[in-house]
Enzyme design. Structure first.
Site, PDB file in Angstrom:
ATOM      1  N   GLU A 249       0.878  -1.185   0.000  1.00 25.99           N
ATOM      2  CA  GLU A 249       0.000   0.000   0.000  1.00 25.99           C
ATOM      3  C   GLU A 249       0.900   1.215   0.000  1.00 25.99           C
ATOM      4  O   GLU A 249       1.541   1.509   1.016  1.00 25.99           O
ATOM      5  CB  GLU A 249      -0.880   0.014   1.264  1.00 25.99           C
ATOM      6  CG  GLU A 249      -1.809  -1.168   1.423  1.00 25.99           C
ATOM      7  CD  GLU A 249      -3.054  -1.069   0.559  1.00 25.99           C
ATOM      8  OE1 GLU A 249      -3.226  -0.058  -0.149  1.00 25.99           O
ATOM      9  OE2 GLU A 249      -3.854  -2.021   0.590  1.00 25.99           O
ATOM     10  N   CYS A 283      -2.501   9.487   2.491  1.00 28.39           N
ATOM     11  CA  CYS A 283      -2.200   8.811   1.215  1.00 28.39           C
ATOM     12  C   CYS A 283      -3.332   9.020   0.225  1.00 28.39           C
ATOM     13  O   CYS A 283      -3.108   9.139  -0.967  1.00 28.39           O
ATOM     14  CB  CYS A 283      -1.949   7.326   1.450  1.00 28.39           C
ATOM     15  SG  CYS A 283      -3.278   6.495   2.308  1.00 28.39           S
TER      16      CYS A 283
HETATM   17  P1  NAD Z   1       8.388   4.987   4.437  1.00 30.67           P
HETATM   18  O1  NAD Z   1       8.366   4.213   3.172  1.00 30.67           O
HETATM   19  O2  NAD Z   1       9.504   5.914   4.670  1.00 30.67           O
HETATM   20  O3  NAD Z   1       8.355   3.999   5.700  1.00 30.67           O
HETATM   21  C1  NAD Z   1       7.327   3.078   5.920  1.00 30.67           C
HETATM   22  C2  NAD Z   1       7.819   1.988   6.846  1.00 30.67           C
HETATM   23  O4  NAD Z   1       8.798   1.205   6.170  1.00 30.67           O
HETATM   24  C3  NAD Z   1       8.482   2.482   8.126  1.00 30.67           C
HETATM   25  O5  NAD Z   1       8.075   1.671   9.195  1.00 30.67           O
HETATM   26  C4  NAD Z   1       9.965   2.277   7.828  1.00 30.67           C
HETATM   27  O6  NAD Z   1      10.761   2.112   8.973  1.00 30.67           O
HETATM   28  C5  NAD Z   1       9.917   1.019   7.009  1.00 30.67           C
HETATM   29  N1  NAD Z   1      11.101   0.784   6.159  1.00 30.67           N
HETATM   30  C6  NAD Z   1      11.986   1.685   5.679  1.00 30.67           C
HETATM   31  N2  NAD Z   1      12.913   1.064   4.909  1.00 30.67           N
HETATM   32  C7  NAD Z   1      12.598  -0.247   4.897  1.00 30.67           C
HETATM   33  C8  NAD Z   1      13.154  -1.392   4.266  1.00 30.67           C
HETATM   34  N3  NAD Z   1      14.235  -1.315   3.487  1.00 30.67           N
HETATM   35  N4  NAD Z   1      12.558  -2.588   4.450  1.00 30.67           N
HETATM   36  C9  NAD Z   1      11.442  -2.698   5.203  1.00 30.67           C
HETATM   37  N5  NAD Z   1      10.876  -1.648   5.843  1.00 30.67           N
HETATM   38  C10 NAD Z   1      11.450  -0.434   5.685  1.00 30.67           C
HETATM   39  O7  NAD Z   1       6.980   5.749   4.484  1.00 30.67           O
HETATM   40  P2  NAD Z   1       6.450   6.800   5.567  1.00 30.67           P
HETATM   41  O8  NAD Z   1       7.139   8.101   5.354  1.00 30.67           O
HETATM   42  O9  NAD Z   1       6.463   6.187   6.906  1.00 30.67           O
HETATM   43  O10 NAD Z   1       4.911   6.948   5.161  1.00 30.67           O
HETATM   44  C11 NAD Z   1       4.449   7.872   4.217  1.00 30.67           C
HETATM   45  C12 NAD Z   1       4.094   7.184   2.916  1.00 30.67           C
HETATM   46  O11 NAD Z   1       3.137   6.160   3.180  1.00 30.67           O
HETATM   47  C13 NAD Z   1       3.425   8.099   1.911  1.00 30.67           C
HETATM   48  O12 NAD Z   1       3.953   7.848   0.625  1.00 30.67           O
HETATM   49  C14 NAD Z   1       1.964   7.682   1.960  1.00 30.67           C
HETATM   50  O13 NAD Z   1       1.243   7.939   0.799  1.00 30.67           O
HETATM   51  C15 NAD Z   1       2.096   6.224   2.229  1.00 30.67           C
HETATM   52  N6  NAD Z   1       0.854   5.678   2.804  1.00 30.67           N
HETATM   53  C16 NAD Z   1       0.112   4.833   2.043  1.00 30.67           C
HETATM   54  C17 NAD Z   1      -1.079   4.335   2.546  1.00 30.67           C
HETATM   55  C18 NAD Z   1      -1.924   3.396   1.734  1.00 30.67           C
HETATM   56  O14 NAD Z   1      -2.787   2.767   2.299  1.00 30.67           O
HETATM   57  N7  NAD Z   1      -1.707   3.260   0.437  1.00 30.67           N
HETATM   58  C19 NAD Z   1      -1.503   4.695   3.829  1.00 30.67           C
HETATM   59  C20 NAD Z   1      -0.726   5.562   4.574  1.00 30.67           C
HETATM   60  C21 NAD Z   1       0.468   6.045   4.052  1.00 30.67           C
END
Ligand code: NAD
Length: 503
Positions: A249, A283
């Site tokens: 997502e 999002c």
């Molecule tokens: P992010 O991708 O920076 O981090 C998300 C999670 O992934 C965090 O817990 C982080 O620690 C973890 N992570 C980072 N690197 C990783 C790796 N290599 N392997 C596994 N996990 C790893 O995103 P964010 O800044 O926390 O969230 C914002 C983003 O989330 C925005 O793009 C938003 O649109 C999206 N979002 C999407 C939805 C949806 O349902 N589609 C909902 C909410 C937020």
């Protein structure tokens, strides 16, 4: 917000304690909590614990699991103020927004527990004329342990879309919350342990991206990732090594279409709420508006009037809070600059609206189609309003994005028709974001917004493997699947299939 790790020394033993990090209040920089940085070995140990507990949880059956999940739901409802306060502290969002998030969470948890049996239990399917002697059934069985990796913007609602549905389906869950909101994740696991003490099937591991990466390679049976598209690709690549299935997502660049016969005040209200609530860090927030030329001036006036009244701040009753992730401020500023440099106009705010950690509402218009403000996720309280000839051009422009998460249509006569033509996973007609609040509806995107679905029946099935079973009821006169078949068996079957299916 977080601060870098530091090693403490345990005064009683003189030994280095596991490294830890702090979560900070983005409004003030104050420390909210301190949490361990779990490494690969820690994650593996937690996954093992979860796996041990999962068998008994699966064997409980739907009714008993529902009772436990209901107990947890009632606890969340009772302690809503406590968890809302923590959400507020770690994200900086206004208190009422945090409470609204929890209201939705509680309703989703209720739906998942109440509907898991109906959706997943063994059911009969027609065996078809070739296998008329078989009783055919399908059942959806839990996968085992599901790893859930979450973002910070809705630190309870977003992971709960996986947690509630995976648990209701009979899985154990290991949840890795964002490093910006580890306290919220830890609180959820603690409250579950209190409400369901006999079944330790919800665990939390905390840390940065490395901890999430360790969860991907820990041998979990599925990873449900919510976050940015860039990280989603890394998660998928890592899971590919072990063929671990993934649900991804990711980000969005959702569009709202305003048709010529739309209720303009309602559309303007929806555009401003959809774009600016949670300081635009949603999002499925509205990032682009395509408004039919004939009503565009009036619509822009209404949007401007509403956006000008909004006040960002740290106090609980501010309209919008800060930008939770400090590095996003530069992205937001970059998009505003790029739009204005390319000939766009700011009708509310402008470059000066970026005052870290806050960003005041910005309404842009006449922006070049290739500007980052149109093509990339901004994740701030900004909105781009573009004029189009008609709603059909609006659909074409909306669909020109590589993202495809949600969408919104305001039209009195063509709502459903336009909605259906949007290349997105969800659409609200004559309201905004409503689909996320309907637990029975699947939630997820296409393209760079990811794939797989949380919520609804699809969301329950996402955390299961279907198992197809046939049971022989009686021997068939013609059995082609035997070395003992007669010479004429297949010939007769071919004749039969031509008769039944060849016309
Ligand atoms: P992010 O991708 O920076 O981090 C998300 C999670 O992934 C965090 O817990 C982080 O620690 C973890 N992570 C980072 N690197 C990783 C790796 N290599 N392997 C596994 N996990 C790893 O995103 P964010 O800044 O926390 O969230 C914002 C983003 O989330 C925005 O793009 C938003 O649109 C999206 N979002 C999407 C939805 C949806 O349902 N589609 C909902 C909410 C937020």
């Amino acid at each position: 917000m977080t601060q870098t790790a530091r090693r403490d020394v345990d005064p009683s033993t003189g030994e280095a304690a596991p490294p830890a990090f702090e979560s900070l209040d983005p409004r003030t920089g104050e420390v909210v909590g301190r949490h361990p940085i779990h490494d690969e070995a820690d994650v593996a140990a937690v996954v093992r614990e979860a796996r041990q507990a999962q068998t008994a949880w699966a064997e409980l059956g739907f009714a008993a699991r529902k009772q436990h999940l209901d107990a947890w739901r009632r606890m969340l409802a009772r302690r809503l103020d406590e968890i809302a306060g923590l959400v507020c502290a770690e994200t900086g969002k206004p208190l009422d927004d945090a409470k609204l998030e929890l209201v939705l969470v509680i309703d989703h948890l209720h739906w998942a527990a109440a509907n898991a049996e109906k959706v997943l239990k063994r059911r009969k399917v027609p065996a078809g004329f070739l296998m008329a002697n078989q009783a055919a059934t399908v059942e959806y069985l839990p996968l085992g342990v599901v790893g859930v990796i979450g973002p910070w913007n809705y630190p309870v609602f977003t992971p709960m879309g996986s947690l509630a549905y995976a648990l209701a389906a009979g899985n154990a869950v290991v949840f890795k919350p964002s490093e910006l909101t580890p306290g919220v994740g830890a609180w959820l696991a603690r409250s579950f342990a209190e409400a369901v003490p006999d079944h330790p099937v919800l665990h939390v591991v905390t840390g940065y991206g490395e901890t999430g990466a360790a969860l991907c390679t820990s041998g979990v049976d599925k990873v449900a990732f919510t976050g940015s598209t860039a990280t989603g690709k890394r998660v998928m690549a890592s899971c590919a090594q072990s063929l671990t299935p993934v649900l991804v997502e990711c980000g969005g660049k959702d569009a709202l279409i305003v048709d010529v016969d739309a209720d303009l005040p309602a559309a303007a209200e929806a555009a401003v709420w959809g774009a600016m609530s949670n300081a635009g860090q949603t999002c499925i927030g509205v990032e682009r508006v395509y408004v039919v030329d004939a009503v565009a001036d009036r619509f822009l006036e209404l949007v401007t009037e509403r956006a000008r009244k909004l006040r960002p701040g740290g106090e609980p009753n501010a309209h919008l809070g800060p930008i939770t992730m400090a590095s996003q401020v530069d992205v937001i500023r970059g998009h505003i600059d790029d739009a204005l440099r390319g000939g766009g106009r700011a009708v509310v705010g402008g470059e000066h609206s970026v005052r870290p950690p806050f960003v005041e509402p910005v309404v842009l218009t006449d922006v070049a189609a290739d500007s980052e403000a149109i093509t990339e996720e901004t994740f701030g309280p900004t909105i781009v309003v573009q004029r189009v000839r008609d709603a059909d051009e609006g659909v074409a422009q909306a669909n020109s994005s590589r993202y495809g998460l949600g969408g919104t249509v305001f039209s009195r006569s063509r709502g459903l028709e336009l909605a259906r033509r949007l290349r997105s996973g969800m659409v609200s007609v004559n309201s905004v974001i409503s689909f996320a609040a309907v637990p029975a509806l699947p939630f997820g995107g296409v393209g760079d917004s990811g794939f797989g679905r949380i919520h609804g029946a699809d969301g329950l099935r996402e955390f299961t493997r279907s198992q197809a079973v046939t049971r022989t009821r009686f021997a068939m006169p013609l059995n082609p699947m035997s070395f003992g078949r007669s010479k004429g068996t297949v010939r007769r079957l071919v004749r039969l299939v031509r008769l039944m299916r060849g016309r």
